[in-house]
Design a protein around this motif. Sequence first.
Motif, mmCIF file in Angstrom:
data_model
loop_
_atom_site.group_PDB
_atom_site.id
_atom_site.type_symbol
_atom_site.label_atom_id
_atom_site.label_comp_id
_atom_site.label_asym_id
_atom_site.label_seq_id
_atom_site.Cartn_x
_atom_site.Cartn_y
_atom_site.Cartn_z
ATOM 1 N N LEU A 1 9.453 6.182 5.053
ATOM 2 C CA LEU A 1 9.386 6.413 3.628
ATOM 3 C C LEU A 1 9.835 5.112 2.962
ATOM 4 O O LEU A 1 9.998 4.114 3.646
ATOM 5 C CB LEU A 1 10.263 7.606 3.286
ATOM 6 N N PRO A 2 9.993 5.042 1.655
ATOM 7 C CA PRO A 2 10.301 3.768 1.013
ATOM 8 C C PRO A 2 11.475 3.041 1.656
ATOM 9 O O PRO A 2 12.477 3.639 2.021
ATOM 10 C CB PRO A 2 10.629 4.183 -0.435
ATOM 11 N N SER B 1 3.105 5.881 1.379
ATOM 12 C CA SER B 1 2.326 6.112 2.591
ATOM 13 C C SER B 1 1.033 5.313 2.558
ATOM 14 O O SER B 1 0.452 5.120 1.485
ATOM 15 C CB SER B 1 1.971 7.604 2.715
ATOM 16 N N PRO B 2 0.553 4.853 3.716
ATOM 17 C CA PRO B 2 -0.773 4.221 3.767
ATOM 18 C C PRO B 2 -1.826 5.245 3.338
ATOM 19 O O PRO B 2 -1.814 6.388 3.807
ATOM 20 C CB PRO B 2 -0.937 3.841 5.246
ATOM 21 N N PHE B 3 -2.724 4.850 2.461
ATOM 22 C CA PHE B 3 -3.724 5.770 1.905
ATOM 23 C C PHE B 3 -5.074 5.091 1.888
ATOM 24 O O PHE B 3 -5.196 3.921 1.532
ATOM 25 C CB PHE B 3 -3.319 6.170 0.475
ATOM 26 N N ILE B 4 -6.097 5.841 2.291
ATOM 27 C CA ILE B 4 -7.457 5.312 2.198
ATOM 28 C C ILE B 4 -8.381 6.425 1.738
ATOM 29 O O ILE B 4 -8.236 7.585 2.146
ATOM 30 C CB ILE B 4 -7.941 4.728 3.555
ATOM 31 N N LYS B 5 -9.299 6.067 0.865
ATOM 32 C CA LYS B 5 -10.322 7.008 0.397
ATOM 33 C C LYS B 5 -11.654 6.583 1.000
ATOM 34 O O LYS B 5 -12.068 5.433 0.859
ATOM 35 C CB LYS B 5 -10.400 6.982 -1.127
ATOM 36 N N VAL B 6 -12.297 7.506 1.685
ATOM 37 C CA VAL B 6 -13.594 7.213 2.295
ATOM 38 C C VAL B 6 -14.584 8.294 1.893
ATOM 39 O O VAL B 6 -14.202 9.446 1.662
ATOM 40 C CB VAL B 6 -13.507 7.119 3.838
ATOM 41 N N GLU B 7 -15.852 7.913 1.798
ATOM 42 C CA GLU B 7 -16.901 8.883 1.505
ATOM 43 C C GLU B 7 -17.490 9.368 2.826
ATOM 44 O O GLU B 7 -17.971 8.557 3.622
ATOM 45 C CB GLU B 7 -18.013 8.251 0.650
ATOM 46 N N ALA B 8 -17.437 10.664 3.048
ATOM 47 C CA ALA B 8 -17.943 11.221 4.309
ATOM 48 C C ALA B 8 -19.424 10.921 4.490
ATOM 49 O O ALA B 8 -19.904 10.802 5.625
ATOM 50 C CB ALA B 8 -17.699 12.733 4.337
ATOM 51 N N SER B 9 -20.146 10.773 3.384
ATOM 52 C CA SER B 9 -21.592 10.528 3.477
ATOM 53 C C SER B 9 -21.916 9.135 4.012
ATOM 54 O O SER B 9 -23.065 8.848 4.347
ATOM 55 C CB SER B 9 -22.246 10.719 2.098
ATOM 56 N N ILE C 1 -0.796 -2.365 7.494
ATOM 57 C CA ILE C 1 -0.286 -3.703 7.820
ATOM 58 C C ILE C 1 -0.072 -4.509 6.543
ATOM 59 O O ILE C 1 0.953 -5.194 6.384
ATOM 60 C CB ILE C 1 -1.246 -4.424 8.778
ATOM 61 N N ASP C 2 -1.020 -4.431 5.615
ATOM 62 C CA ASP C 2 -0.878 -5.147 4.340
ATOM 63 C C ASP C 2 0.344 -4.651 3.571
ATOM 64 O O ASP C 2 1.080 -5.440 2.972
ATOM 65 C CB ASP C 2 -2.139 -4.975 3.487
ATOM 66 N N MET C 3 0.572 -3.323 3.576
ATOM 67 C CA MET C 3 1.733 -2.753 2.877
ATOM 68 C C MET C 3 3.040 -3.272 3.461
ATOM 69 O O MET C 3 3.926 -3.733 2.733
ATOM 70 C CB MET C 3 1.709 -1.223 2.990
ATOM 71 N N VAL C 4 3.146 -3.204 4.803
ATOM 72 C CA VAL C 4 4.390 -3.638 5.455
ATOM 73 C C VAL C 4 4.590 -5.131 5.260
ATOM 74 O O VAL C 4 5.712 -5.597 5.015
ATOM 75 C CB VAL C 4 4.366 -3.280 6.958
ATOM 76 N N ASP D 1 4.284 -9.550 14.704
ATOM 77 C CA ASP D 1 4.304 -8.532 15.768
ATOM 78 C C ASP D 1 5.125 -7.321 15.320
ATOM 79 O O ASP D 1 4.739 -6.166 15.536
ATOM 80 C CB ASP D 1 4.893 -9.109 17.066
ATOM 81 N N GLN D 2 6.272 -7.606 14.693
ATOM 82 C CA GLN D 2 7.105 -6.518 14.189
ATOM 83 C C GLN D 2 6.402 -5.782 13.050
ATOM 84 O O GLN D 2 6.462 -4.549 12.956
ATOM 85 C CB GLN D 2 8.449 -7.060 13.707
ATOM 86 N N VAL D 3 5.730 -6.540 12.184
ATOM 87 C CA VAL D 3 4.975 -5.935 11.082
ATOM 88 C C VAL D 3 3.921 -4.982 11.631
ATOM 89 O O VAL D 3 3.760 -3.847 11.151
ATOM 90 C CB VAL D 3 4.317 -7.032 10.211
ATOM 91 N N THR D 4 3.194 -5.428 12.650
ATOM 92 C CA THR D 4 2.139 -4.591 13.227
ATOM 93 C C THR D 4 2.709 -3.328 13.848
ATOM 94 O O THR D 4 2.173 -2.235 13.658
ATOM 95 C CB THR D 4 1.353 -5.396 14.283
ATOM 96 N N ARG D 5 3.817 -3.464 14.583
ATOM 97 C CA ARG D 5 4.425 -2.279 15.207
ATOM 98 C C ARG D 5 4.865 -1.268 14.147
ATOM 99 O O ARG D 5 4.638 -0.061 14.284
ATOM 100 C CB ARG D 5 5.625 -2.699 16.069
ATOM 101 N N THR D 6 5.517 -1.776 13.092
ATOM 102 C CA THR D 6 5.962 -0.891 12.015
ATOM 103 C C THR D 6 4.776 -0.223 11.328
ATOM 104 O O THR D 6 4.804 0.977 11.042
ATOM 105 C CB THR D 6 6.774 -1.690 10.972
ATOM 106 N N ALA D 7 3.721 -1.006 11.085
ATOM 107 C CA ALA D 7 2.538 -0.480 10.394
ATOM 108 C C ALA D 7 1.833 0.581 11.223
ATOM 109 O O ALA D 7 1.373 1.599 10.683
ATOM 110 C CB ALA D 7 1.576 -1.620 10.065
ATOM 111 N N VAL D 8 1.749 0.369 12.525
ATOM 112 C CA VAL D 8 1.100 1.346 13.405
ATOM 113 C C VAL D 8 1.863 2.662 13.377
ATOM 114 O O VAL D 8 1.277 3.749 13.245
ATOM 115 C CB VAL D 8 0.992 0.797 14.846
ATOM 116 N N GLU D 9 3.185 2.579 13.467
ATOM 117 C CA GLU D 9 3.987 3.808 13.455
ATOM 118 C C GLU D 9 3.925 4.489 12.095
ATOM 119 O O GLU D 9 3.874 5.719 12.003
ATOM 120 C CB GLU D 9 5.439 3.490 13.834
ATOM 121 N N ARG D 10 3.916 3.696 11.032
ATOM 122 C CA ARG D 10 3.820 4.290 9.695
ATOM 123 C C ARG D 10 2.478 4.989 9.514
ATOM 124 O O ARG D 10 2.398 6.059 8.905
ATOM 125 C CB ARG D 10 4.005 3.206 8.621
ATOM 126 N N THR D 11 1.416 4.373 10.045
ATOM 127 C CA THR D 11 0.089 4.992 9.964
ATOM 128 C C THR D 11 0.084 6.335 10.666
ATOM 129 O O THR D 11 -0.411 7.341 10.138
ATOM 130 C CB THR D 11 -0.966 4.072 10.605
#
Length: 466
Positions: free
Chosen positions: A5-6, A90-98, A122-125, A260-270
């Motif tokens: 969380l924050p 939280s990481p958020f993405i909007k996608v069109e199912a179509s 990753i960008d957020m972290v 590397d730490q950023v990526t690990r944190t981002a993966v777990e946050r995702t």
Amino acid sequence: MVFYLPENLETATMLDELTPRQIVVELDKYVVGQKDAKRAVAIALRNRMRRQKLSAELAEEILPKNIIMIGPTGVGKTESARRLARLANSPFIKVEASRFTEVGYVGRDVESMVRDLVEISIDMVREEKIEEVSEKAETNAEERLLDLLLPPPAPPRPEKAQPDDGYRTAMEQFKRTREKLRAQLREGKLDDRQVEIETREKNFPAFEIISSQGIEEMDINLKDMIPGLFGQRTKKRRMPVSEAMEYLIQEEENRLIDMDQVTRTAVERTEQSGIIFLDEIDKIAGRERGAGPDVSREGVQRDILPIVEGTTVNTRDGMIRTDSILFVAAGAFHVSKPSDPIPELQGRFPIRVELQSLNVDDFVRILKEPKSALVKQYVALLETEGIKLSFTEDALDEIAGFAAKVNDQTENIGARRLHTIMEKLLDEISFEGPDLKKKTARIDGAYVKKQLDEIVKDQDLSRYIL
């Protein structure tokens, strides 16, 4: 079990203490009406906090209760989910199912939404880490820039045991001059001076490769694939001090951050707090009825099913489990029905929420109540040119009435109709604004009628203009 969380302790504590009712109050600041939808997403967020407090063994068994929102366009489906994600950091993405196609067809495969979510995380972290090191990065960049503007004097030769008086005097003078330059640099007096710095060449461009998941754009860095084959190439460039300062700050930030730490944190946050918003789910909801351009709609549903159910997706940043990602689906369901998707997919969205169409009163509230209300946006935009724009209450009533009327006569696009109405209403003021001698503009009901009445009466014309 770790939940991200924050980062700010005060914000995290506040979020942890927010009840579903208080979460709805926060959402009310941005989205008008739709209490049922707000209740559903508030409960989903609160359940995540509750799950955080459980033992790891039990928390592993508790999965998010995915939500499907049913309602016309422009009523707040996307905004409710987006604001919830911002509230929870939280990481958020909007996608069109179509946009997705069944495996074997040309197009994007469904796993790409998980890969895109990881990149957003990753960008957020990374932004959070940059904020942490920004002060140190700026200090380091300032020192490097001062070294370029005023190189330090050469040290004494090694055969001299002690530096002589001349060297001491030179160093004292150098320090005084350096401090004067530092003051001028911070005041911006040196911004136009040219300096020469060494810049690193950019990485190799992305390639398109054909993988088992289909054709996806993947950033392949040849330096990572064949380390040592390509040296770190640099070239000297002359640029103004202001530009050089920005470049050096970015370089220092990248040096201070452990990716590397950023990526690990981002993966777990995702994995633990990611939110995927599946829009236009109704466009793929039809069952197969023979051959044709829509032959893969049911295939897309079957491809989405394991992602929603919980699977492991291979990304360039590691394996991502989707078990704890919250999925919020939305659709207007004008042609198809919520019962049209395959039963297995329906079962993965246990919470159904119906959103109501907006009426005149809702439009009036949208114009003035939210933090980023439309009226506030236009007032702020024109204020940048010294124009004081104001709206009377009867003007807002007229704008809302026209929006509702056009929605009834043509396609109902919900609150988005207010954007087209406002653009047409303020067209003359926005165009003439910089040249106006009188820098005040008061919009009342009569002005709104004058600008919009004829267009709204002519249904054929309103279809194209509004």
